[in-house]
Design a protein around this motif. Structure first.
Motif, PDB file in Angstrom:
ATOM      1  N   SER A   1       6.210   4.942  -6.765  1.00  0.00           N
ATOM      2  CA  SER A   1       5.564   4.925  -8.088  1.00  0.00           C
ATOM      3  C   SER A   1       5.715   6.272  -8.791  1.00  0.00           C
ATOM      4  CB  SER A   1       4.097   4.521  -7.970  1.00  0.00           C
ATOM      5  OG  SER A   1       3.357   5.484  -7.246  1.00  0.00           O
TER       6      SER A   1
ATOM      7  N   LEU B   1       6.718  -0.741 -12.467  1.00  0.00           N
ATOM      8  CA  LEU B   1       5.383  -0.354 -11.980  1.00  0.00           C
ATOM      9  C   LEU B   1       4.489  -1.582 -11.891  1.00  0.00           C
ATOM     10  CD1 LEU B   1       4.937   2.944 -14.027  1.00  0.00           C
ATOM     11  CD2 LEU B   1       5.336   2.753 -11.552  1.00  0.00           C
TER      12      LEU B   1
ATOM     13  N   PHE C   1       0.239   1.427  -7.279  1.00  0.00           N
ATOM     14  CA  PHE C   1       1.084   0.998  -8.397  1.00  0.00           C
ATOM     15  C   PHE C   1       0.247   0.652  -9.629  1.00  0.00           C
ATOM     16  CE2 PHE C   1       4.755   0.597  -5.584  1.00  0.00           C
ATOM     17  CZ  PHE C   1       5.776   0.960  -6.447  1.00  0.00           C
TER      18      PHE C   1
END
Length: 163
Positions: free
Chosen positions: A57, A83, A138
């Motif tokens: 991420s 993401l 995330f």
């Protein structure tokens, strides 16, 4: 806002050169098709555990920022989609051991399109805390991306220019 156009030959198109062909669509639409961004971001996309999700991420977040720095809204939106997909896929694995959410095969005419398509959802398994934490990591980056002022400005400009 235009719907994502699945009829375009994304393998042959370079959306960096032809951003007017990009449609934001809904959610993660086109995340695994739009080039060159898919090939630039996908190698960094991993969610197996919290450490991997953190590294992944952060790399994708850096790409998101770089695309914004260059004024490449399409790249920034694709990074946002990765993401988001990190969150949704990690949550799926947190809820369903093995990541399989629906029972039965995907009909041939629905491959690549999300949804149950008439298939029953499999029962949830006890939550996998490792995948749940990866999803949380995330989600935090995804939330930051969709709230980013530069992203919002470039998105509004893109919609005004291309529809």
């Amino acid at each position: 806002m235009r719907k994502f156009d699945y009829s375009l030959d994304y393998k042959q198109l370079d959306l960096r050169e032809r951003p007017e062909l990009y449609a934001i669509g809904r959610g993660e639409q086109g995340v695994l098709t739009v080039e060159p961004y898919k090939s630039e971001i996908l190698p960094n996309w991993r969610f197996k555990d919290p450490e991997t999700a953190t590294k992944s991420s952060e790399k994708i977040w850096a790409q998101f920022q770089e695309y914004l720095d260059k004024g490449e809204f399409v790249g920034a939106d694709m990074a946002r989609k990765f993401l988001q997909m990190g969150y949704t896929r990690a949550r799926r694995y947190a809820n369903h051991k093995g990541g399989k959410k629906y029972d039965g095969p995907v009909p041939d005419d629905k491959k690549g399109v999300s949804g149950a398509h008439g298939r029953p959802e499999l029962p949830r398994t006890p939550e996998d805390p490792v995948k749940a934490e990866a999803a949380r990591i995330f989600k935090a980056k995804w939330d930051a991306a969709v709230a980013d002022e530069r992203y919002l400005k470039q998105k509004a400009d893109f919609i005004e220019r291309y529809g």
